[in-house]
Enzyme design. Structure first.
Site, PDB file in Angstrom:
ATOM      1  N   ASP A   1     -43.036  37.678 -14.794  1.00 37.96           N
ATOM      2  CA  ASP A   1     -42.446  38.309 -15.961  1.00 37.96           C
ATOM      3  C   ASP A   1     -41.924  37.200 -16.871  1.00 37.96           C
ATOM      4  O   ASP A   1     -41.259  36.283 -16.376  1.00 37.96           O
ATOM      5  CB  ASP A   1     -41.282  39.188 -15.453  1.00 37.96           C
TER       6      ASP A   1
ATOM      7  N   LYS B   1     -35.852  42.895 -24.122  1.00 41.64           N
ATOM      8  CA  LYS B   1     -35.710  41.638 -23.362  1.00 41.64           C
ATOM      9  C   LYS B   1     -36.998  40.813 -23.430  1.00 41.64           C
ATOM     10  O   LYS B   1     -36.963  39.591 -23.525  1.00 41.64           O
ATOM     11  CB  LYS B   1     -35.400  41.936 -21.886  1.00 41.64           C
TER      12      LYS B   1
ATOM     13  N   ASN C   1     -37.772  31.992 -23.373  1.00 42.54           N
ATOM     14  CA  ASN C   1     -38.381  31.269 -22.241  1.00 42.54           C
ATOM     15  C   ASN C   1     -39.711  30.627 -22.631  1.00 42.54           C
ATOM     16  O   ASN C   1     -39.995  29.490 -22.258  1.00 42.54           O
ATOM     17  CB  ASN C   1     -38.587  32.217 -21.049  1.00 42.54           C
TER      18      ASN C   1
ATOM     19  N   GLY D   1     -38.966  27.718 -24.870  1.00 42.36           N
ATOM     20  CA  GLY D   1     -38.367  26.631 -24.081  1.00 42.36           C
ATOM     21  C   GLY D   1     -39.431  25.872 -23.313  1.00 42.36           C
ATOM     22  O   GLY D   1     -39.427  24.630 -23.254  1.00 42.36           O
TER      23      GLY D   1
ATOM     24  N   TYR E   1     -39.180  47.859 -30.076  1.00 40.76           N
ATOM     25  CA  TYR E   1     -40.389  47.059 -30.297  1.00 40.76           C
ATOM     26  C   TYR E   1     -40.278  46.304 -31.639  1.00 40.76           C
ATOM     27  O   TYR E   1     -40.427  45.083 -31.687  1.00 40.76           O
ATOM     28  CB  TYR E   1     -41.593  47.998 -30.299  1.00 40.76           C
TER      29      TYR E   1
HETATM   30  P1  NAD Z   1     -51.218  45.638 -23.749  1.00 37.68           P
HETATM   31  O1  NAD Z   1     -50.092  46.540 -23.427  1.00 37.68           O
HETATM   32  O2  NAD Z   1     -52.601  46.035 -23.335  1.00 37.68           O
HETATM   33  O3  NAD Z   1     -50.956  44.169 -23.195  1.00 37.68           O
HETATM   34  C1  NAD Z   1     -49.686  43.623 -23.030  1.00 37.68           C
HETATM   35  C2  NAD Z   1     -49.685  42.820 -21.735  1.00 37.68           C
HETATM   36  O4  NAD Z   1     -48.408  42.198 -21.568  1.00 37.68           O
HETATM   37  C3  NAD Z   1     -49.918  43.699 -20.500  1.00 37.68           C
HETATM   38  O5  NAD Z   1     -50.855  43.086 -19.666  1.00 37.68           O
HETATM   39  C4  NAD Z   1     -48.537  43.763 -19.838  1.00 37.68           C
HETATM   40  O6  NAD Z   1     -48.597  43.984 -18.465  1.00 37.68           O
HETATM   41  C5  NAD Z   1     -47.968  42.401 -20.222  1.00 37.68           C
HETATM   42  N1  NAD Z   1     -46.498  42.347 -20.245  1.00 37.68           N
HETATM   43  C6  NAD Z   1     -45.643  43.212 -20.833  1.00 37.68           C
HETATM   44  N2  NAD Z   1     -44.374  42.787 -20.678  1.00 37.68           N
HETATM   45  C7  NAD Z   1     -44.434  41.621 -19.955  1.00 37.68           C
HETATM   46  C8  NAD Z   1     -43.471  40.731 -19.475  1.00 37.68           C
HETATM   47  N3  NAD Z   1     -42.158  40.937 -19.676  1.00 37.68           N
HETATM   48  N4  NAD Z   1     -43.884  39.649 -18.763  1.00 37.68           N
HETATM   49  C9  NAD Z   1     -45.203  39.431 -18.524  1.00 37.68           C
HETATM   50  N5  NAD Z   1     -46.167  40.258 -18.963  1.00 37.68           N
HETATM   51  C10 NAD Z   1     -45.788  41.342 -19.682  1.00 37.68           C
HETATM   52  O7  NAD Z   1     -51.164  45.422 -25.336  1.00 37.68           O
HETATM   53  P2  NAD Z   1     -52.159  44.649 -26.321  1.00 37.68           P
HETATM   54  O8  NAD Z   1     -52.696  45.626 -27.282  1.00 37.68           O
HETATM   55  O9  NAD Z   1     -53.079  43.794 -25.561  1.00 37.68           O
HETATM   56  O10 NAD Z   1     -51.117  43.737 -27.125  1.00 37.68           O
HETATM   57  C11 NAD Z   1     -50.959  42.355 -26.836  1.00 37.68           C
HETATM   58  C12 NAD Z   1     -49.935  41.770 -27.806  1.00 37.68           C
HETATM   59  O11 NAD Z   1     -50.377  41.950 -29.152  1.00 37.68           O
HETATM   60  C13 NAD Z   1     -48.554  42.425 -27.707  1.00 37.68           C
HETATM   61  O12 NAD Z   1     -47.582  41.420 -27.844  1.00 37.68           O
HETATM   62  C14 NAD Z   1     -48.522  43.357 -28.893  1.00 37.68           C
HETATM   63  O13 NAD Z   1     -47.219  43.537 -29.380  1.00 37.68           O
HETATM   64  C15 NAD Z   1     -49.383  42.613 -29.906  1.00 37.68           C
HETATM   65  N6  NAD Z   1     -49.989  43.552 -30.862  1.00 37.68           N
HETATM   66  C16 NAD Z   1     -51.045  44.335 -30.503  1.00 37.68           C
HETATM   67  C17 NAD Z   1     -51.569  45.231 -31.427  1.00 37.68           C
HETATM   68  C18 NAD Z   1     -52.751  46.100 -31.106  1.00 37.68           C
HETATM   69  O14 NAD Z   1     -53.129  46.921 -31.956  1.00 37.68           O
HETATM   70  N7  NAD Z   1     -53.403  45.969 -29.980  1.00 37.68           N
HETATM   71  C19 NAD Z   1     -50.990  45.354 -32.697  1.00 37.68           C
HETATM   72  C20 NAD Z   1     -49.892  44.556 -32.994  1.00 37.68           C
HETATM   73  C21 NAD Z   1     -49.403  43.646 -32.081  1.00 37.68           C
END
Ligand code: NAD
Ligand code: UDP
Length: 312
Positions: A58, A91, A99, A102, A145
């Site tokens: 995490d 968080k 993190n 850093g 978010y």
């Molecule tokens: P997703 O939910 O499929 O992927 C997010 C991944 O992060 C997952 O594998 C999840 O298990 C992991 N994760 C969540 N919290 C975590 C933590 N505390 N520590 C470690 N791993 C953690 O979403 P996505 O669509 O692949 O999005 C990826 C990134 O792109 C995100 O940051 C999201 O905010 C950003 N984003 C995506 C979109 C979109 O349309 N897909 C749009 C805007 C921003």
């Protein structure tokens, strides 16, 4: 020279597609994920590659690694997922981003932060340019978010100014494609899966709200270009500027699949943005990037993926 690249959230939708690209390019790729919304099957085909490593962790806990670049994608992106545990979502984008920054500071690594069009909230300016400050409800259901991602941008900019850290910020607009979790509640995965099963298509509100959809391959081109360039730290919008109403989207998906599904209208979630469309002038000029894949082509690829997943 081969780089060691950390992809946080690497087992998620965008992260797994990114890991695959970087592995194929020959980089040493470390995928780090807590598997909250990520899935092992998204990266199972990479596990045997000599230049791919998987860590279950995490980002809210400090990471001890040596890397050259970090793509920070860790954070659930679908509204039902990020609202499931809002404090954890905050968080992830605050403590977690500290993190990540850093770690980058210690390793002198460059960090790309996956920010979002949600920093614009329910926008009063259309289309949205990077200079627009947004219209976010700080105490609404999306705030965990939206505000988290706004703090994350602020942290990146301040680490850059205070510590000369190399940061890159992309504001990603709605992106879709293969490896999106079919049950994650986002509109394209919902509509396609409902249409494939001939179930009612759940349009929220009257379906007049708009979004613009970028296919994952286009998004990755833009994101990688942003990481590699040295002209700007961003933020830079990455998205497809062609806008559709949710009703139009539902009709299009039903037509392409030849589904028997009918539209059913449901309550609009609180604070659901009415309009969203990126101004990509900056991405065009700085990254020489614009999307190439139209909605119909991208939907066909995505439908094919879900058909295989459902053994249809
Ligand atoms: P997703 O939910 O499929 O992927 C997010 C991944 O992060 C997952 O594998 C999840 O298990 C992991 N994760 C969540 N919290 C975590 C933590 N505390 N520590 C470690 N791993 C953690 O979403 P996505 O669509 O692949 O999005 C990826 C990134 O792109 C995100 O940051 C999201 O905010 C950003 N984003 C995506 C979109 C979109 O349309 N897909 C749009 C805007 C921003
Ligand atoms: N939406 C919908 N039906 C669904 C899921 C979503 O009409 O089954 C709508 C939702 O209200 C929003 C749009 O589709 O207006 C995009 O929703 P999504 O959750 O994909 O992303 P976001 O709201 O974060 O852009």
């Amino acid at each position: 020279m081969t780089k060691t690249i950390l992809v946080t959230g690497g087992a998620g939708f965008l992260g797994s597609n990114l890991c695959e690209r970087l592995v194929n390019r020959g980089d040493e790729v470390i995928c780090l994920d807590n598997f909250f919304t990520g899935r092992k099957q998204n990266i199972s085909h990479l596990l045997d590659c000599h230049n791919f490593e998987l860590i279950r962790q995490d980002i809210v806990r400090p990471m001890h690694l040596e890397v050259d670049q970090i793509y920070n994608l860790a954070c659930a992106a679908s509204p039902p997922a990020y609202q499931f545990n809002p404090i954890k979502t905050i968080k992830t984008s605050t403590v977690g981003v500290v993190n990540v920054l850093g770690l980058a500071k210690r390793c002198h690594a460059r960090v790309l932060q996956a920010s979002t069009s949600e920093v614009y909230g329910d926008p009063e300016v259309h289309p949205q340019k990077e200079t627009y400050w947004g219209n976010v409800n700080p105490i609404g259901p999306r705030s965990c978010y939206d505000e988290g991602k706004r703090v994350a941008e602020s942290l990146c900019v301040n680490y850059h100014q205070e510590h000369k850290l190399e940061v890159r910020i992309v504001r990603i607009f709605n992106t879709y494609g293969i490896r999106m979790d079919p049950g994650d509640g986002r509109v394209i995965s919902n509509f396609i899966n409902q249409a494939l099963r001939n179930e009612p298509i759940t349009v929220y509100g009257d379906g007049s709200q708009t979004r613009s959809f970028c296919y994952v391959d286009d998004l990755l081109d833009g994101m990688i270009s942003m990481m590699e360039q040295s002209e700007t730290i961003g933020p830079v919008n990455i998205g497809n500027p062609v806008e559709y109403s949710m009703k139009e989207l539902a009709t299009k998906i039903v037509e392409i699949i030849g589904s028997k599904s009918k539209i059913t209208y449901m309550d609009l979630p609180k604070d659901d943005p009415k309009q969203r469309c990126p101004d990509i002038t900056l991405a065009k000029s700085v990254l020489n990037w614009e999307p190439k894949i139209d909605l119909e082509t991208g939907l066909n690829k995505t439908i094919e993926y879900y058909r295989e997943l459902m053994n249809l």
